[in-house]
Design a protein around this motif. Structure first.
Motif, PDB file in Angstrom:
ATOM      1  N   ASN A 120       6.906  -3.926  10.613  1.00  0.00           N
ATOM      2  CA  ASN A 120       5.683  -3.826   9.815  1.00  0.00           C
ATOM      3  C   ASN A 120       5.440  -2.402   9.325  1.00  0.00           C
ATOM      4  O   ASN A 120       4.316  -2.061   8.948  1.00  0.00           O
ATOM      5  CB  ASN A 120       4.473  -4.352  10.603  1.00  0.00           C
ATOM      6  CG  ASN A 120       4.362  -3.727  11.974  1.00  0.00           C
ATOM      7  OD1 ASN A 120       5.024  -2.735  12.286  1.00  0.00           O
ATOM      8  ND2 ASN A 120       3.511  -4.307  12.805  1.00  0.00           N
ATOM      9  N   ALA A 121       6.483  -1.594   9.309  1.00  0.00           N
ATOM     10  CA  ALA A 121       6.456  -0.312   8.597  1.00  0.00           C
ATOM     11  C   ALA A 121       7.344  -0.372   7.356  1.00  0.00           C
ATOM     12  O   ALA A 121       7.532   0.633   6.676  1.00  0.00           O
ATOM     13  CB  ALA A 121       6.907   0.819   9.514  1.00  0.00           C
ATOM     14  N   GLY A 122       7.932  -1.548   7.094  1.00  0.00           N
ATOM     15  CA  GLY A 122       8.762  -1.707   5.908  1.00  0.00           C
ATOM     16  C   GLY A 122      10.217  -1.352   6.112  1.00  0.00           C
ATOM     17  O   GLY A 122      10.925  -1.078   5.142  1.00  0.00           O
ATOM     18  N   GLY A 146       0.794  -1.213   0.000  1.00  0.00           N
ATOM     19  CA  GLY A 146       0.000   0.000   0.000  1.00  0.00           C
ATOM     20  C   GLY A 146       0.829   1.266   0.000  1.00  0.00           C
ATOM     21  O   GLY A 146       2.059   1.235  -0.083  1.00  0.00           O
ATOM     22  N   ARG A 147       0.136   2.409   0.083  1.00  0.00           N
ATOM     23  CA  ARG A 147       0.766   3.717   0.173  1.00  0.00           C
ATOM     24  C   ARG A 147       0.777   4.157   1.625  1.00  0.00           C
ATOM     25  O   ARG A 147      -0.213   4.018   2.340  1.00  0.00           O
ATOM     26  CB  ARG A 147       0.017   4.754  -0.669  1.00  0.00           C
ATOM     27  CG  ARG A 147       0.024   4.470  -2.154  1.00  0.00           C
ATOM     28  CD  ARG A 147      -0.874   5.418  -2.925  1.00  0.00           C
ATOM     29  NE  ARG A 147      -0.233   6.734  -3.088  1.00  0.00           N
ATOM     30  CZ  ARG A 147      -0.691   7.855  -2.551  1.00  0.00           C
ATOM     31  NH1 ARG A 147      -1.769   7.834  -1.799  1.00  0.00           N
ATOM     32  NH2 ARG A 147      -0.079   9.004  -2.771  1.00  0.00           N
ATOM     33  N   VAL A 148       1.866   4.725   2.076  1.00  0.00           N
ATOM     34  CA  VAL A 148       2.011   5.185   3.456  1.00  0.00           C
ATOM     35  C   VAL A 148       1.661   6.668   3.512  1.00  0.00           C
ATOM     36  O   VAL A 148       2.156   7.465   2.705  1.00  0.00           O
ATOM     37  CB  VAL A 148       3.449   4.964   3.969  1.00  0.00           C
ATOM     38  CG1 VAL A 148       3.569   5.440   5.415  1.00  0.00           C
ATOM     39  CG2 VAL A 148       3.834   3.491   3.855  1.00  0.00           C
ATOM     40  N   LEU A 149       0.800   7.039   4.470  1.00  0.00           N
ATOM     41  CA  LEU A 149       0.361   8.427   4.594  1.00  0.00           C
ATOM     42  C   LEU A 149       1.112   9.190   5.690  1.00  0.00           C
ATOM     43  O   LEU A 149       1.346  10.388   5.567  1.00  0.00           O
ATOM     44  CB  LEU A 149      -1.143   8.479   4.893  1.00  0.00           C
ATOM     45  CG  LEU A 149      -2.071   7.980   3.785  1.00  0.00           C
ATOM     46  CD1 LEU A 149      -3.525   8.024   4.253  1.00  0.00           C
ATOM     47  CD2 LEU A 149      -1.894   8.811   2.524  1.00  0.00           C
ATOM     48  N   TRP A 150       1.490   8.504   6.759  1.00  0.00           N
ATOM     49  CA  TRP A 150       2.098   9.167   7.915  1.00  0.00           C
ATOM     50  C   TRP A 150       3.580   8.812   8.011  1.00  0.00           C
ATOM     51  O   TRP A 150       3.983   7.671   7.773  1.00  0.00           O
ATOM     52  CB  TRP A 150       1.400   8.753   9.207  1.00  0.00           C
ATOM     53  CG  TRP A 150       0.063   9.418   9.378  1.00  0.00           C
ATOM     54  CD1 TRP A 150      -1.140   8.968   8.908  1.00  0.00           C
ATOM     55  CD2 TRP A 150      -0.196  10.650  10.042  1.00  0.00           C
ATOM     56  NE1 TRP A 150      -2.130   9.838   9.247  1.00  0.00           N
ATOM     57  CE2 TRP A 150      -1.587  10.886   9.952  1.00  0.00           C
ATOM     58  CE3 TRP A 150       0.600  11.569  10.725  1.00  0.00           C
ATOM     59  CZ2 TRP A 150      -2.196  12.002  10.512  1.00  0.00           C
ATOM     60  CZ3 TRP A 150       0.000  12.693  11.284  1.00  0.00           C
ATOM     61  CH2 TRP A 150      -1.377  12.903  11.171  1.00  0.00           C
ATOM     62  N   PHE A 151       4.370   9.825   8.423  1.00  0.00           N
ATOM     63  CA  PHE A 151       5.811   9.637   8.585  1.00  0.00           C
ATOM     64  C   PHE A 151       6.266  10.343   9.855  1.00  0.00           C
ATOM     65  O   PHE A 151       5.881  11.492  10.118  1.00  0.00           O
ATOM     66  CB  PHE A 151       6.575  10.194   7.376  1.00  0.00           C
ATOM     67  CG  PHE A 151       6.245   9.509   6.092  1.00  0.00           C
ATOM     68  CD1 PHE A 151       7.010   8.435   5.649  1.00  0.00           C
ATOM     69  CD2 PHE A 151       5.146   9.913   5.340  1.00  0.00           C
ATOM     70  CE1 PHE A 151       6.679   7.785   4.472  1.00  0.00           C
ATOM     71  CE2 PHE A 151       4.815   9.266   4.158  1.00  0.00           C
ATOM     72  CZ  PHE A 151       5.582   8.198   3.725  1.00  0.00           C
ATOM     73  N   THR A 187       3.011   2.984   9.341  1.00  0.00           N
ATOM     74  CA  THR A 187       1.871   2.323   8.704  1.00  0.00           C
ATOM     75  C   THR A 187       0.779   2.056   9.737  1.00  0.00           C
ATOM     76  O   THR A 187       1.034   2.102  10.953  1.00  0.00           O
ATOM     77  CB  THR A 187       2.307   0.987   8.089  1.00  0.00           C
ATOM     78  OG1 THR A 187       2.760   0.125   9.156  1.00  0.00           O
ATOM     79  CG2 THR A 187       3.445   1.188   7.090  1.00  0.00           C
ATOM     80  N   PRO A 188      -0.443   1.771   9.296  1.00  0.00           N
ATOM     81  CA  PRO A 188      -1.476   1.383  10.270  1.00  0.00           C
ATOM     82  C   PRO A 188      -1.056   0.184  11.110  1.00  0.00           C
ATOM     83  O   PRO A 188      -1.357   0.120  12.314  1.00  0.00           O
ATOM     84  CB  PRO A 188      -2.685   1.049   9.375  1.00  0.00           C
ATOM     85  CG  PRO A 188      -2.477   1.869   8.148  1.00  0.00           C
ATOM     86  CD  PRO A 188      -0.983   1.892   7.933  1.00  0.00           C
ATOM     87  N   GLU A 189      -0.340  -0.762  10.487  1.00  0.00           N
ATOM     88  CA  GLU A 189       0.112  -1.939  11.244  1.00  0.00           C
ATOM     89  C   GLU A 189       1.104  -1.552  12.330  1.00  0.00           C
ATOM     90  O   GLU A 189       1.031  -2.056  13.463  1.00  0.00           O
ATOM     91  CB  GLU A 189       0.753  -2.961  10.301  1.00  0.00           C
ATOM     92  CG  GLU A 189      -0.213  -3.608   9.324  1.00  0.00           C
ATOM     93  CD  GLU A 189      -0.370  -2.818   8.032  1.00  0.00           C
ATOM     94  OE1 GLU A 189      -0.965  -3.374   7.083  1.00  0.00           O
ATOM     95  OE2 GLU A 189       0.077  -1.639   7.966  1.00  0.00           O
ATOM     96  N   SER A 190       2.044  -0.657  12.019  1.00  0.00           N
ATOM     97  CA  SER A 190       3.032  -0.275  13.036  1.00  0.00           C
ATOM     98  C   SER A 190       2.390   0.551  14.138  1.00  0.00           C
ATOM     99  O   SER A 190       2.776   0.442  15.310  1.00  0.00           O
ATOM    100  CB  SER A 190       4.202   0.484  12.403  1.00  0.00           C
ATOM    101  OG  SER A 190       3.797   1.721  11.854  1.00  0.00           O
TER     102      SER A 190
END
Length: 506
Positions: A339-341, A89-94, A111-114
């Motif tokens: 889980n944020a890649g 997916g695309r990540v919105l928050w950093f 990510t939502p998962e992190s």
């Protein structure tokens, strides 16, 4: 009643905590497999064959250990909105963080998962543990006062209003679940203000009449807020404002140098203190025993750990150890896959294991933040302990400090040393005694330092420079790093940082 319901709800996590305590290797292997399976169809997953289900050793052979700079080309594509690069997916928050003396900001994907499996799950675990350790304090009956940073539009996607960057605390606060937002103060419109001085003033005025039972944040900035709250209330100490205050969850900097100062500000035996170890990259550990400063390593929170031994810190392709291969008492650099890649990402922190059953650690410093100009190998764990000992001996407290080498000059008799720039809450009456205890404690803690100090052969005694009040805060403001989780690096192997701070004093 609501506090009792929330306490019951979060304490359901206690069984999960016990499970990863008792079955650490199995839990980490499950996390490892889930990460690779989830990211198998991403660009990195295809490049390194995640769907082949490699074991940990083959994974370590295929995927390189990466610093932020090495991973940045892929991270920049994620920042610019590309999907399925490092994580689906695309990540919105950093999370935006400096993390080192490097002026360039780091942008860590959240990510939502992190958020949910790392930060929020660990937050529930910390809360559950606190209610178990301090049942009489009724932690969730009052409000948790938390200080954080702010967030702003993603500069790489200025036209996409939903993509944001900011301090990790601001990212967490903005996305909190309803139950967590209910128990915290101040409201988001104050908590996320970007002007730090205005934020402190407005929060201090807002929380005067709030039933605060828990504090959460960085000690340096919490001190500033507590002083202002006390001043506005005309109180002798903060317990006159908040009689139900019982717990401080602190992180980002070592608490040792601040402990006595907080005891003065919050007198009495009712106050508890627990350390948390979280960062932009994830929530890694927390203190689960009040009598010990060791931190329980969190193993079921979307993070797979590897460890670089000290003799491999500077290696181009460092050899890593799995959790079951680490030893007590040795320092390791943390390598994480999340889980944020972030794949085999070297975050720069070093830890030492104090227990293997369960796995508990202490933070020893940074791979880049240490004093080793003369082979002394002084780490932050050493200096924080030495500062604390010197404070006890001279009945003073330290607001902030940094230390750097004094290099040899051209004379034949020249020897090196360390210069300490220290901002006290009130300077010691005998600075020489403070410096002496600092030096003696370092010699007791660190045999390499002691050897260099023997008869002043290689290292002269430390040189203490007392910084005027507000020195470090002004430096952070000058660098645009005031507030949030920004902090002054404690140690540096060059004089660049120290000279820059000193220049602001002149």
């Amino acid at each position: 009643m609501i506090g009792s319901i929330l306490t019951w709800a979060v304490q359901r996590r206690l069984a999960s905590i016990d499970h990863f305590r008792q079955h650490p290797h199995e839990v980490q292997q499950r996390v490892f497999r889930e990460l690779l399976r989830t990211a198998g169809a991403t660009e990195w997953g295809r490049r390194y064959g995640f769907l082949d289900a490699p074991g940990p050793r083959e994974f370590a052979q295929r995927v390189p250990v990466s610093s932020y700079e090495q991973l940045y080309p892929a991270l920049e594509r994620v920042l610019r909105g590309e999907a399925d690069v490092l994580w689906p997916g695309r990540v919105l928050w950093f999370a935006k963080s400096s993390g080192t003396t490097n002026a360039r900001s780091k942008f860590i994907p959240v990510t939502p998962e992190s958020l949910h499996e790392s930060h929020y799950r660990a937050g529930r675990d910390m809360t559950a543990t606190a209610t178990l350790l301090y049942p009489e304090s009724r932690v969730l009956a009052g409000k948790t006062l938390s200080l954080g940073g702010t967030h702003a539009p993603n500069p790489f996607r200025p036209d996409e209003k939903d993509s944001r960057v900011g301090d990790v605390s601001a990212v967490i606060m903005q996305n909190l679940p309803g139950w967590a937002e209910y128990i915290r103060t101040p409201p988001l419109e104050l908590a996320l203000l970007d002007e730090w001085e205005e934020k402190i003033e407005r929060i201090a005025r807002h929380v005067q009449g709030v039933n605060v039972s828990v504090l959460a944040g960085v000690p340096t900035w919490m001190i500033v807020l507590l002083r202002r709250v006390t001043e506005l209330a005309g109180a002798a100490n903060i317990t006159e404002v908040w009689p139900n205050l019982r717990l401080f969850l602190h992180g980002a900097v070592a608490f040792g140098p601040y402990r006595e100062l907080f005891r003065q500000m919050i007198p009495g035996e009712q106050m508890g203190y627990l350390e948390i170890y979280n960062a932009s990259e994830g929530y890694f550990a927390f203190q689960d025993q009040p009598a010990s400063e060791d931190l329980l390593l969190l193993l079921d929170h979307g993070i797979y750990y590897e460890f670089i031994p000290a003799d491999q810190f500077d290696a181009e392709n460092p050899q890593t150890l799995m959790l079951e291969e680490v030893e007590l008492g040795r320092s390791y650099a943390l390598v994480i896959s999340t889980n944020a890649g972030l794949w085999r990402y070297k975050i720069g922190d070093t830890v030492r294991f104090t227990s293997l059953a369960p796995y508990r650690i202490r933070i020893t410093g940074r791979t880049k933040h240490f004093l080793n100009a003369f082979g002394e190998e002084v780490v932050i764990e050493n200096t924080d302990a030495a500062i604390a000992a010197a404070c006890r001996a001279t009945h003073t407290t330290v607001q902030d400090y940094t230390a750097a080498p004094i290099y040899f000059d051209a004379t034949e008799a020249s020897r090196g040393g360390h210069q300490w720039l220290i901002e006290f809450t009130h300077p010691p009456q005998d600075p020489q005694h403070f410096t002496q205890v600092l030096d003696e404690t370092l010699r007791q803690l660190n045999s390499d330092y002691d050897a260099k100090r023997h008869r002043d052969l290689a290292l002269l005694p430390p040189v203490l420079t007392v910084a005027p009040a507000g020195t470090f805060g002004r430096w952070l403001a000058r660098k645009g790093k005031l507030g949030g989780q920004h902090k002054v690096p404690r140690l540096s192997n060059s004089r660049e940082l120290l000279e820059d701070i000193l220049q602001g004093i002149a």
